[in-house]
Design a protein around this motif. Structure first.
Motif, mmCIF file in Angstrom:
data_model
loop_
_atom_site.group_PDB
_atom_site.id
_atom_site.type_symbol
_atom_site.label_atom_id
_atom_site.label_comp_id
_atom_site.label_asym_id
_atom_site.label_seq_id
_atom_site.Cartn_x
_atom_site.Cartn_y
_atom_site.Cartn_z
ATOM 1 N N ILE A 6 -0.236 -1.512 1.597
ATOM 2 C CA ILE A 6 0.524 -1.601 2.844
ATOM 3 C C ILE A 6 0.460 -0.258 3.565
ATOM 4 O O ILE A 6 0.358 0.790 2.936
ATOM 5 C CB ILE A 6 1.999 -2.011 2.587
ATOM 6 C CG1 ILE A 6 2.684 -2.457 3.882
ATOM 7 C CG2 ILE A 6 2.766 -0.907 1.871
ATOM 8 C CD1 ILE A 6 4.035 -3.136 3.668
ATOM 9 N N GLY A 7 0.498 -0.328 4.882
ATOM 10 C CA GLY A 7 0.643 0.860 5.714
ATOM 11 C C GLY A 7 1.924 0.716 6.514
ATOM 12 O O GLY A 7 2.396 -0.392 6.752
ATOM 13 N N PHE A 8 2.497 1.850 6.928
ATOM 14 C CA PHE A 8 3.788 1.763 7.618
ATOM 15 C C PHE A 8 3.695 1.897 9.134
ATOM 16 O O PHE A 8 4.626 1.494 9.832
ATOM 17 C CB PHE A 8 4.789 2.784 7.060
ATOM 18 C CG PHE A 8 4.434 4.211 7.329
ATOM 19 C CD1 PHE A 8 4.795 4.829 8.512
ATOM 20 C CD2 PHE A 8 3.733 4.933 6.398
ATOM 21 C CE1 PHE A 8 4.470 6.149 8.754
ATOM 22 C CE2 PHE A 8 3.405 6.257 6.622
ATOM 23 C CZ PHE A 8 3.766 6.861 7.806
ATOM 24 N N THR A 9 2.611 2.436 9.672
ATOM 25 C CA THR A 9 2.555 2.604 11.119
ATOM 26 C C THR A 9 2.454 1.241 11.810
ATOM 27 O O THR A 9 1.948 0.278 11.247
ATOM 28 C CB THR A 9 1.385 3.505 11.571
ATOM 29 O OG1 THR A 9 0.172 2.960 11.082
ATOM 30 C CG2 THR A 9 1.558 4.918 11.079
ATOM 31 N N LYS A 10 2.982 1.193 13.006
ATOM 32 C CA LYS A 10 3.012 -0.016 13.838
ATOM 33 C C LYS A 10 3.826 -1.139 13.206
ATOM 34 O O LYS A 10 3.648 -2.306 13.546
ATOM 35 C CB LYS A 10 1.594 -0.498 14.167
ATOM 36 C CG LYS A 10 0.792 0.508 14.968
ATOM 37 C CD LYS A 10 -0.541 -0.047 15.365
ATOM 38 C CE LYS A 10 -1.358 0.988 16.113
ATOM 39 N NZ LYS A 10 -2.689 0.511 16.428
ATOM 40 N N ASP A 138 -11.010 -8.039 -13.443
ATOM 41 C CA ASP A 138 -9.904 -9.006 -13.451
ATOM 42 C C ASP A 138 -8.730 -8.545 -12.591
ATOM 43 O O ASP A 138 -7.583 -8.576 -13.009
ATOM 44 C CB ASP A 138 -9.456 -9.269 -14.890
ATOM 45 C CG ASP A 138 -8.551 -10.496 -14.976
ATOM 46 O OD1 ASP A 138 -8.710 -11.422 -14.159
ATOM 47 O OD2 ASP A 138 -7.660 -10.513 -15.846
ATOM 48 N N THR A 139 -9.051 -8.087 -11.387
ATOM 49 C CA THR A 139 -8.041 -7.555 -10.479
ATOM 50 C C THR A 139 -8.212 -8.193 -9.101
ATOM 51 O O THR A 139 -9.320 -8.261 -8.584
ATOM 52 C CB THR A 139 -8.181 -6.021 -10.343
ATOM 53 O OG1 THR A 139 -8.072 -5.442 -11.637
ATOM 54 C CG2 THR A 139 -7.129 -5.442 -9.428
ATOM 55 N N THR A 140 -7.106 -8.650 -8.534
ATOM 56 C CA THR A 140 -7.129 -9.134 -7.158
ATOM 57 C C THR A 140 -6.360 -8.153 -6.287
ATOM 58 O O THR A 140 -5.456 -7.445 -6.767
ATOM 59 C CB THR A 140 -6.527 -10.546 -7.024
ATOM 60 O OG1 THR A 140 -5.175 -10.511 -7.483
ATOM 61 C CG2 THR A 140 -7.317 -11.568 -7.814
ATOM 62 N N ILE A 141 -6.718 -8.123 -5.014
ATOM 63 C CA ILE A 141 -6.108 -7.208 -4.058
ATOM 64 C C ILE A 141 -5.560 -8.022 -2.891
ATOM 65 O O ILE A 141 -6.243 -8.914 -2.386
ATOM 66 C CB ILE A 141 -7.158 -6.195 -3.526
ATOM 67 C CG1 ILE A 141 -7.720 -5.371 -4.679
ATOM 68 C CG2 ILE A 141 -6.545 -5.300 -2.457
ATOM 69 C CD1 ILE A 141 -8.977 -4.596 -4.304
ATOM 70 N N GLU A 142 -4.345 -7.693 -2.494
ATOM 71 C CA GLU A 142 -3.755 -8.333 -1.311
ATOM 72 C C GLU A 142 -3.221 -7.251 -0.394
ATOM 73 O O GLU A 142 -2.421 -6.404 -0.807
ATOM 74 C CB GLU A 142 -2.626 -9.285 -1.690
ATOM 75 C CG GLU A 142 -2.052 -10.005 -0.486
ATOM 76 C CD GLU A 142 -0.972 -11.015 -0.834
ATOM 77 O OE1 GLU A 142 -0.168 -11.341 0.065
ATOM 78 O OE2 GLU A 142 -0.929 -11.485 -1.989
ATOM 79 N N HIS A 143 -3.660 -7.290 0.859
ATOM 80 C CA HIS A 143 -3.213 -6.333 1.860
ATOM 81 C C HIS A 143 -2.053 -6.933 2.634
ATOM 82 O O HIS A 143 -2.206 -8.000 3.246
ATOM 83 C CB HIS A 143 -4.360 -5.968 2.807
ATOM 84 C CG HIS A 143 -5.562 -5.424 2.098
ATOM 85 N ND1 HIS A 143 -5.580 -4.182 1.514
ATOM 86 C CD2 HIS A 143 -6.775 -5.970 1.871
ATOM 87 C CE1 HIS A 143 -6.765 -3.970 0.959
ATOM 88 N NE2 HIS A 143 -7.503 -5.055 1.153
ATOM 89 N N LEU A 144 -0.915 -6.269 2.601
ATOM 90 C CA LEU A 144 0.267 -6.728 3.333
ATOM 91 C C LEU A 144 0.207 -6.184 4.745
ATOM 92 O O LEU A 144 0.308 -4.985 4.945
ATOM 93 C CB LEU A 144 1.547 -6.262 2.610
ATOM 94 C CG LEU A 144 1.665 -6.647 1.137
ATOM 95 C CD1 LEU A 144 2.915 -6.045 0.524
ATOM 96 C CD2 LEU A 144 1.648 -8.160 0.967
ATOM 97 N N THR A 145 0.018 -7.076 5.732
ATOM 98 C CA THR A 145 -0.119 -6.604 7.128
ATOM 99 C C THR A 145 0.837 -7.299 8.052
ATOM 100 O O THR A 145 1.288 -8.284 8.033
ATOM 101 C CB THR A 145 -1.548 -6.824 7.643
ATOM 102 O OG1 THR A 145 -1.945 -8.170 7.436
ATOM 103 C CG2 THR A 145 -2.504 -5.897 6.946
#
Length: 145
Positions: A6-10, A138-145
């Motif tokens: 996750i990023g915090f800007t915007k 065995d790793t998944t990535i999810e970007h919280l946007t």
């Protein structure tokens, strides 16, 4: 294993903490070099630690070994070295630091990597997550946007 980013800007505080609550992550891992900047607003280290505990029942950890060096940031942001050069330098730095061996998997499982960039496309948090996924499997990535 799952890694979030996750990023915090915007993002408003409401949106930011709402995304974290919905994802039900356990720990926020701050991968910023500078986590106390006045420009960070609600995402300054001490404020963030408080809000995470109170609003999301999450813990906070700062891992500067997952951040670029100041010289790398300056070359990219101030001197216009370009994303490709930055990405190459950053991945080499992660390899030199051997983060896949020094970072415990259980610290990262169900955790969210935080940096400032709004989107993950040109952001080092994505590079860290992908680097670890390649090395650990065995790793998944999810970007919280």
């Amino acid at each position: 294993m799952k890694i979030y980013t996750i990023g915090f800007t915007k993002k408003s505080a409401s949106k930011f903490f709402g995304l974290l609550r919905v994802a039900q992550t356990s720990t926020l891992i701050d991968v910023r070099l500078n986590n106390v900047s006045q420009l960070a607003g609600f995402a300054k280290r001490d404020d963030l630690r408080f809000f995470l505990a109170e609003l999301c029942n999450m813990t906070y950890a700062h891992h500067p070994e997952l951040a670029p060096t100041q010289n790398m940031l300056d070359d990219y942001k101030k001197h216009g070295s370009g994303w490709s050069a930055y990405e190459e330098q950053f991945l080499a730095l992660m390899q030199d630091r051997r983060i896949q061996n020094t970072l415990a998997r259980d610290q990262v499982d169900n955790a969210v990597l935080l940096c400032s960039e709004d989107k993950p496309h040109q952001c080092h948090r994505r590079l860290v997550a992908e680097y670890l996924a390649r090395h650990w499997g065995d790793t998944t990535i999810e970007h919280l946007t």
